[in-house]
Design an enzyme around this catalytic site. Structure first.
Site, PDB file in Angstrom:
ATOM      1  N   ASP A  83       0.866  -1.177   0.000  1.00 32.45           N
ATOM      2  CA  ASP A  83       0.000   0.000   0.000  1.00 32.45           C
ATOM      3  C   ASP A  83       0.900   1.224   0.000  1.00 32.45           C
ATOM      4  O   ASP A  83       1.705   1.399   0.924  1.00 32.45           O
ATOM      5  CB  ASP A  83      -0.888  -0.044   1.259  1.00 32.45           C
ATOM      6  CG  ASP A  83      -2.064   0.920   1.196  1.00 32.45           C
ATOM      7  OD1 ASP A  83      -1.951   1.959   0.511  1.00 32.45           O
ATOM      8  OD2 ASP A  83      -3.089   0.640   1.864  1.00 32.45           O
ATOM      9  N   ASP A  94      -3.053   7.402  -2.914  1.00 34.49           N
ATOM     10  CA  ASP A  94      -3.149   6.248  -2.007  1.00 34.49           C
ATOM     11  C   ASP A  94      -3.685   5.087  -2.829  1.00 34.49           C
ATOM     12  O   ASP A  94      -4.780   5.184  -3.389  1.00 34.49           O
ATOM     13  CB  ASP A  94      -4.119   6.620  -0.875  1.00 34.49           C
ATOM     14  CG  ASP A  94      -4.339   5.516   0.152  1.00 34.49           C
ATOM     15  OD1 ASP A  94      -3.594   4.518   0.140  1.00 34.49           O
ATOM     16  OD2 ASP A  94      -5.274   5.664   0.968  1.00 34.49           O
ATOM     17  N   HIS A 154     -12.106   5.761   2.047  1.00 31.61           N
ATOM     18  CA  HIS A 154     -12.182   7.004   2.818  1.00 31.61           C
ATOM     19  C   HIS A 154     -12.064   8.209   1.912  1.00 31.61           C
ATOM     20  O   HIS A 154     -11.522   8.115   0.802  1.00 31.61           O
ATOM     21  CB  HIS A 154     -11.049   7.025   3.848  1.00 31.61           C
ATOM     22  CG  HIS A 154      -9.721   6.662   3.260  1.00 31.61           C
ATOM     23  ND1 HIS A 154      -8.854   7.587   2.764  1.00 31.61           N
ATOM     24  CD2 HIS A 154      -9.133   5.448   3.036  1.00 31.61           C
ATOM     25  CE1 HIS A 154      -7.773   6.972   2.293  1.00 31.61           C
ATOM     26  NE2 HIS A 154      -7.921   5.668   2.428  1.00 31.61           N
ATOM     27  N   HIS A 162      -7.040  10.510   5.686  1.00 39.40           N
ATOM     28  CA  HIS A 162      -8.354   9.923   5.960  1.00 39.40           C
ATOM     29  C   HIS A 162      -9.275  11.016   6.480  1.00 39.40           C
ATOM     30  O   HIS A 162      -9.061  11.543   7.558  1.00 39.40           O
ATOM     31  CB  HIS A 162      -8.252   8.812   7.011  1.00 39.40           C
ATOM     32  CG  HIS A 162      -7.435   7.654   6.541  1.00 39.40           C
ATOM     33  ND1 HIS A 162      -6.158   7.436   6.938  1.00 39.40           N
ATOM     34  CD2 HIS A 162      -7.720   6.651   5.674  1.00 39.40           C
ATOM     35  CE1 HIS A 162      -5.676   6.350   6.345  1.00 39.40           C
ATOM     36  NE2 HIS A 162      -6.604   5.856   5.578  1.00 39.40           N
ATOM     37  N   GLU A 187     -11.274   0.620  -1.078  1.00 40.82           N
ATOM     38  CA  GLU A 187     -10.278  -0.424  -0.833  1.00 40.82           C
ATOM     39  C   GLU A 187     -10.887  -1.654  -0.172  1.00 40.82           C
ATOM     40  O   GLU A 187     -10.872  -1.792   1.039  1.00 40.82           O
ATOM     41  CB  GLU A 187      -9.091   0.098  -0.017  1.00 40.82           C
ATOM     42  CG  GLU A 187      -9.391   0.945   1.184  1.00 40.82           C
ATOM     43  CD  GLU A 187      -8.095   1.468   1.831  1.00 40.82           C
ATOM     44  OE1 GLU A 187      -7.125   0.692   1.941  1.00 40.82           O
ATOM     45  OE2 GLU A 187      -8.064   2.636   2.242  1.00 40.82           O
ATOM     46  N   GLU A 283      -6.789  -1.376  -3.875  1.00 39.48           N
ATOM     47  CA  GLU A 283      -7.201   0.011  -3.610  1.00 39.48           C
ATOM     48  C   GLU A 283      -6.876   0.931  -4.775  1.00 39.48           C
ATOM     49  O   GLU A 283      -5.791   0.869  -5.339  1.00 39.48           O
ATOM     50  CB  GLU A 283      -6.486   0.546  -2.354  1.00 39.48           C
ATOM     51  CG  GLU A 283      -6.815   2.016  -2.068  1.00 39.48           C
ATOM     52  CD  GLU A 283      -6.161   2.573  -0.800  1.00 39.48           C
ATOM     53  OE1 GLU A 283      -5.086   2.082  -0.418  1.00 39.48           O
ATOM     54  OE2 GLU A 283      -6.749   3.508  -0.223  1.00 39.48           O
TER      55      GLU A 283
HETATM   56 MN    MN Z   1      -3.845   2.752   1.121  1.00 38.36          MN
HETATM   57 MN    MN Z   2      -6.537   4.165   1.810  1.00 38.57          MN
END
Ligand code: MN
Ligand code: MN
Length: 299
Positions: A83, A94, A154, A162, A187, A283
């Site tokens: 990630d 992200d 998010h 977030h 995700e 994600e």
């Molecule tokens: Mn992530």
């Molecule tokens: Mn994330």
């Protein structure tokens, strides 16, 4: 107004870092070396990592990143979630993939990817987040897996990885609606276990949460570094070791513990699947449009 171009540049750098990660996440390779190479890759593209690269293996779902003394190597059967994010100024990306080192876990990896694509296809202004969760759950259940209920997508806002909306991986009954221009990540985390993650006693990732003056020299140095360099963004204990000229992990941990007790730092504990099931994650980050969305974490 969202600067989509800046976001897309961050998104491209993060996706390139994910592609690069496939060359360093190999059986027998060191997690520490892999993590540092992936982060160096992001810096080499002219970005800063949005957060320490998370390399979470098997039943570890998220928030693992190696410490400076980490001796772990990737095992033959490891299912590895990578990630990553890249940031420049206010733009943050992200995204994550799961790397199946044995080839025995292709079904769970493909199901996480499929659930993500299904969810992305549903995104539009006014879409309820529980409807997205329901679509994810349907794909995941049909394949015989379970969504992790207490992890999800998010909102992503300026200086906040977030924020705002939570995108569940199942129908949690939340009828909050997506708004045009929202930047979000979706995700799906899915498992062959129970479908819930618990915090462990271990943390490798932290975030600034206060500014109370600590007593010890190491805690003061860590607080000053965090305030100056990491601000509102998560950082790794190992980044502190490097920045403070090889300060020993013992002293870094002692300083961090003091800062946590003062409320100056918030730890992100490593999250583990409740029944030790293996976990896959997929994600992407996107911008909500009127009738669809624009995926920004793409090549
Ligand atoms: Mn992530
Ligand atoms: Mn994330």
């Amino acid at each position: 107004m969202t600067d989509t171009k800046a976001l897309e540049e961050c998104g491209k750098a993060a996706v390139e870092a994910l592609e690069f990660s496939r060359t360093v996440v190999k059986e027998g390779a060191s997690l520490l070396e892999a993590a540092e190479k992936i982060e160096e890759f992001i810096k080499g593209r002219g970005f800063v990592p949005s957060f320490p690269v998370n390399i979470s293996i098997n039943e570890k779902a998220a928030h693992y990143t190696p410490s400076i003394d980490d001796k772990t190597v990737f095992g033959r059967d490891d299912l590895v979630k990578v990630d990553v994010g890249a940031r420049k100024d206010d733009a943050i990306s992200d995204c994550a993939v799961t790397i199946d080192l044995s080839g025995k876990n292709s079904k769970i990896v493909e199901t996480a990817d499929k659930a993500l694509e299904e969810a992305i296809g549903m995104v539009r202004t006014g879409r309820k987040v529980c409807e997205i969760g329901r679509a994810i759950e349907k794909v995941v259940s049909a394949a015989g897996f379970r969504p992790i209920q207490n992890l999800g997508g998010h909102g992503i806002e300026k200086e906040e990885l977030h924020s705002g909306v939570f995108i569940p991986n199942f129908d949690n009954g939340d009828d909050a609606e997506l708004k045009e221009g929202d930047v979000i990540s979706i995700e799906p985390f899915i498992t062959n276990g129970y479908g819930y993650v618990d915090e462990t006693d271990e943390a490798q990732i932290y975030q600034l949460a206060g500014s109370v003056s600590p007593r010890s020299q190491e805690a003061r140095s860590i607080l000053a570094l965090a305030a100056e360099k990491y601000m509102t963004y998560p950082f790794a204990a190992r980044w502190i070791n490097r920045e403070l000229n090889g300060l020993s992990d013992f002293r870094v941990r002692r300083g961090i513990a003091e800062l946590i007790s003062l409320g100056d730092l918030e730890p992100f504990p490593v999250l583990v699947e409740r029944e030790m099931g293996v976990v896959a994650q997929s994600e992407k980050e996107l911008v909500v449009e009127k009738d669809s969305c624009t995926v920004i974490t793409k090549l």
